[in-house]
Structures are given as structure tokens and as C-alpha cells.
Write a protein that holds these residues in place. Structure first.
Motif, PDB file in Angstrom:
ATOM      1  N   THR A  78      -2.870   7.198   2.149  1.00  0.00           N
ATOM      2  CA  THR A  78      -2.011   6.200   2.793  1.00  0.00           C
ATOM      3  C   THR A  78      -2.817   5.342   3.760  1.00  0.00           C
ATOM      4  N   ILE A 133       1.278   1.936   3.959  1.00  0.00           N
ATOM      5  CA  ILE A 133       1.122   1.599   2.545  1.00  0.00           C
ATOM      6  C   ILE A 133       0.682   2.841   1.775  1.00  0.00           C
ATOM      7  N   LEU A 153      -0.687   4.778  -1.336  1.00  0.00           N
ATOM      8  CA  LEU A 153      -1.586   4.399  -2.427  1.00  0.00           C
ATOM      9  C   LEU A 153      -1.392   5.305  -3.633  1.00  0.00           C
ATOM     10  N   TYR A 190      -9.158  -2.766   1.638  1.00  0.00           N
ATOM     11  CA  TYR A 190      -7.958  -3.314   2.277  1.00  0.00           C
ATOM     12  C   TYR A 190      -8.337  -4.304   3.377  1.00  0.00           C
ATOM     13  N   PRO A 220      -3.001  -4.058  -2.228  1.00  0.00           N
ATOM     14  CA  PRO A 220      -2.723  -2.621  -2.409  1.00  0.00           C
ATOM     15  C   PRO A 220      -2.534  -2.208  -3.859  1.00  0.00           C
ATOM     16  N   GLU A 221      -1.868  -3.024  -4.673  1.00  0.00           N
ATOM     17  CA  GLU A 221      -1.652  -2.644  -6.064  1.00  0.00           C
ATOM     18  C   GLU A 221      -2.970  -2.561  -6.829  1.00  0.00           C
ATOM     19  N   ARG A 223      -4.611   0.701  -5.828  1.00  0.00           N
ATOM     20  CA  ARG A 223      -3.993   1.827  -6.554  1.00  0.00           C
ATOM     21  C   ARG A 223      -4.557   1.928  -7.967  1.00  0.00           C
TER      22      ARG A 223
END
Length: 456
Positions: free
Chosen positions: A259, A267, A269, A294, A300-301, A304
Motif C-alpha cells: 500500500t 492506494i 497495490l 509513484y 497506480p494501475e 499494479r
């Protein structure tokens, strides 16, 4: 600095030295590449350098090499303390490193990673993450990872990103190296033969952020006491990562979720199960890389997606093959005890461990304690074998389960094959450098894998 017409001496005929010499020549400098070894002892083809008009000087390095010289560039393997470098300093000649040369030429920001362990995994992952924003063609991974940072900097020009693996060796001769975002993963005993003490070794690591200021970011491991304390000496904002504490600000592990917490936002992850690389140490590496990405503006996507797909780097707890129900792993990159400990912690028990090599003379207490706890058999190679044998016995590991393979990886693999029965795991994790038997840890790992595949 305008290099046209300047006289430059590059010391150290390795990958970085070659790159620095070529680039300086291309920029108009009069270049000499020197190495203390005779040419026949070096496993390189110097034909291209000669054709480019680069002078070559092998063998004893006399002070006359410095006559008329404007700049000296040291390869990472060359210590600043060598007489020729010290004579250059005495004469007022600028002495610098290949990575600082790279920084002076870079037109795109540098995102730098250092630490005793985890650098290669973290910087490789970081390169993939940065490519999500800057594009593959405008992103390069270089430095201590085997690709010269100066070449990477010249390749991408403006509008890109440089992910740089930085070692303590590379920091010795830097003055103005300033990354946009930097991370220090951990600091544990290593390279003490070169640096002399832990204090000096840590000071070399801290040079990474010495020039950083407002507008830059320093990412630090909150769980490591030495790195956590670096915040007190940083002139730029600090962003921590932690596997052990739920920090209000930073990259953290909340339960099993990696996170990001920043500016009041949280956010999520990926979970540890979704993470493509396994082991507690790799959770830390992923948190560090995700934090840097980041802060660099990677969505963020995209973070991931990369965290799920990245499966690790070659020679770092790398699965090789299963033979008769026994998995074999190549961890040749474990060139110190702390790194080997992390590999041993990945497997619960019944490890047949191949260890040893070029001994760094670091303390073996914690390493041998874990060997006793998790290993069924210990196979030793190289210069370190005798000391490792003594320390294993002192830790209570049964001497009848210690096997000497001398200086033969083939013998070590053959012994492991003879001993390996399920539920065993065979693990090459040397806890040593490779130079007593191989040119690099990569060569050691490749030889190991070839031998293992030959058993099938």
C-alpha cells in the motif's frame, strides 16, 4: 564540461572504462585507457578502441601518465586510494567516476538505487515501472547492473528516464552526482576489504543523496536502523518504505496488501500472493520500487500491472529445474552473507546448500545459525571453504554433513545430485564473491545452471 581537446585518462579496462573512453573520444577528448594488468591478462578485445584512436597503456602505471591530463575517470573496480589517482589529486587534476560522467551528460532524470542487497531486483523492477510512463524506447537501466550508465544516458537523450543501480565503489570518486529520486534499501557488512570499516562503507552509500535538495525525493527503508537514520542527514524530502510498520506516510505492507500512503490518500497495490516475486526481502524491494515509481508520476494501475507480471532477475533465487522431485535454485548473486540469509529464509527446511567462493571475511555467525537450522547438507567450494567449514562446526552443524568440493562447481553439483532426495531443495547461494573461480557471479550462475541441466 566541454571535453573537446581535453586530455582524459580512464583507469580500469572494464565495461565502464570502455564506455567512458569511447564517449570521451566521441566528445572530442584525447583519451588514454590504462590498466595495471598486462593486455594478455585481460579478456577483452581492444581492437575497436585502437581503431577509434584511443591510446592504451598496460602494466605499471607511472605518474608520467598524468602529464598534461585534464581529467581522470576511474572504473568502479579501481579504488580512489591507488597511487596514480592520489597523484592526480595532488596535482589538482579532477578525478571522477564513470557514473558522475554519466550524470554530467544526462539530459533525462536519474532514478538511483543503492544498498547492500536487493539493488538489481529493485532497479530492474523500477526500469519496468518507469517505462510505463516514459515508454520503453526512452527508459534505460544501467550502472552496476552491467550496462554502463554513461552509455545509457547518451542513448536516451531528453524526455526519458534512467534507472541506475549504484554501488559503493561507484560513489568513491563522485562529487556532484544528483539523482531526481534515490533509494537506499539497506546497509549491512560488505566490501569491508575495500572500504576498511562499516562507517566508511555507509558514508559511500550516503554520497548518493549528498547533492539532493528540495524538489528531489529520497526513499529509505524504515525497518533498517542504518537507513532510517539517514533522514537526519538528508536535505531533501524523505519517503519511507516498511514491511514491518504501518506508517502513516510511506510505502507499507498492511496485512498482506502492498500500500502507498501519501498526502492523506491510501492506494492499495497488490497482495503478497499477487506479487510476481516471492520472499519477504522481495516485498521490501517491491515497496521501494513502487514508491520511487509513484513519486516519479507512474499511475497506480500501471504499478499494479508491473508488480503482478515481474518474475525476478536471473541468478537471484532463480528456479532452474526439478530433478526427481527435487527443485534446484541458482542464487549466484548472493555474494554476501546477508543476501544468502534471505535466500535461506525463502525455504523452510531440507536445503542442500552450495556455498563458498572468494571470501569477503565478514562475520558468519547469523548465516551459520540459519544453515544449522534449515540445511541438511553443506557443500563448500573455493577460497572460503576452510573458514566456512570451521564456522559451520562452531555453530553446531554436523561435520559429517559438510562436503568439500575444492575449486570445482561440477564436483559440488555431483555431490548435491547424489544427496538430493525429496523433500530436499538444492540451492546455490555462495555468500561470497566469485573471483577465485569465475570472472563474475553471472558466469558462476551460468556454469551452475549448465551443469544442473546436464543432469536431466
Amino acid at each position: 564540461m566541454n571535453f573537446a581537446g581535453k586530455k582524459a585518462l580512464v583507469i580500469g579496462a572494464g565495461v565502464s572504462g570502455f564506455a567512458a573512453a569511447r564517449i570521451l573520444k566521441r566528445l572530442g577528448a584525447v583519451v588514454t585507457l590504462s590498466d595495471a594488468k598486462p593486455e594478455e591478462a585481460l579478456k577483452y578485445d581492444f581492437g575497436g578502441l585502437r581503431e577509434a584512436g584511443i591510446a592504451l597503456a598496460f602494466g605499471p602505471q607511472e605518474a608520467a601518465l598524468l602529464d598534461g591530463t585534464d581529467l581522470v575517470v576511474l572504473s568502479p573496480a579501481v579504488p580512489l586510494r591507488i597511487p596514480l589517482a592520489q597523484e592526480a589529486v595532488k596535482r589538482g587534476i579532477r578525478v571522477t567516476s564513470e557514473v558522475e560522467l554519466a550524470a554530467s551528460l544526462a539530459k533525462s532524470p536519474i532514478y538511483a538505487v543503492t544498498g547492500t542487497n536487493g539493488k538489481t531486483t529493485t532497479v530492474t523492477l523500477l526500469g519496468l515501472l518507469l517505462a510505463e510512463k516514459f515508454g520503453k524506447e526512452k527508459t534505460r537501466v544501467g550502472g552496476n547492473i552491467g550496462y554502463p550508465l554513461s552509455e545509457a544516458a547518451c542513448e536516451i537523450g531528453t524526455g526519458g528516464a534512467l534507472a541506475a543501480e549504484i554501488s559503493s565503489y561507484q560513489m568513491e570518486a563522485t562529487e556532484h552526482f544528483r539523482p531526481k529520486i534515490a533509494a537506499v534499501l539497506n546497509v549491512t557488512p560488505d566490501h569491508l576489504a575495500r572500504h576498511g570499516s562499516m562507517e566508511t562503507y555507509q558514508a559511500m552509500k550516503e554520497r548518493l543523496f549528498r547533492e539532493m535538495a528540495e524538489g528531489d525525493w529520497l526513499v529509505l527503508n524504515h525497518d533498517d536502523e542504518r537507513t532510517r537514520s539517514m533522514k537526519e542527514r538528508a536535505a531533501c524530502p524523505v519517503f519511507f518504505f516498511s514491511r514491518q510498520e504501518a506508517l502513516e506516510e510511506g510505502a507499507v505492507l498492511l496485512g498482506d496488501m502492498l500500500t502507498l500512503r501519501h498526502g492523506g490518500a491510501e492506494i492499495a497495490l497488490v497482495t503478497t500472493a499477487e506479487l510476481g516475486i516471492k520472499g519477504a526481502h522481495n516485498v521490501e524491494n517491491a515497496l521501494a520500487a513502487a514508491a520511487m515509481a509513484y513519486l516519479a508520476g507512474v499511475a497506480p494501475e500501471a504499478i499494479r500491472r508491473v508488480l503482478r507480471s515481474f518474475k525476478g532477475v536471473e541468478h537471484r533465487i532463480e528456479y532452474v529445474v526439478d530433478i526427481a522431485g527435487v527443485p534446484w535454485y541458482n542464487d549466484s548473486k548472493a555474494t554476501n552473507t546477508d543476501s544468502a540469509i534471505k535466500a535461506l529464509e525463502t525455504f523452510p527446511a531440507h536445503i542442500i546448500l552450495i556455498a563458498g567462493g572468494d571470501d569477503k571475511m565478514t562475520d558468519l555467525g547469523a548465516f551459520m545459525h540459519l544453515v544449522k537450522e534449515r540445511c541438511d547438507e553443506l557443500i563448500l567450494v573455493g577460497d572460503a571453504a576452510l573458514r566456512f567449514h570451521k564456522e559451520a562446526c562452531a555453530a553446531g552443524f554436523p561435520t559429517e554433513h559438510i562436503h568439500d568440493a575444492a575449486y570445482s562447481m561440477k564436483t559440488a553439483v555431483d555431490i548435491a545430485y547424489r544427496l538430493a532426495k525429496p523433500p530436499a531443495v538444492v540451492l546455490l547461494s555462495p555468500a561470497c564473491a566469485s573471483f577465485d573461480m569465475f570472472d563474475s557471479y553471472e558466469e558462476r550462475g551460468e556454469v551452475f545452471k549448465k551443469l544442473v541441466h546436464g543432469l536431466v
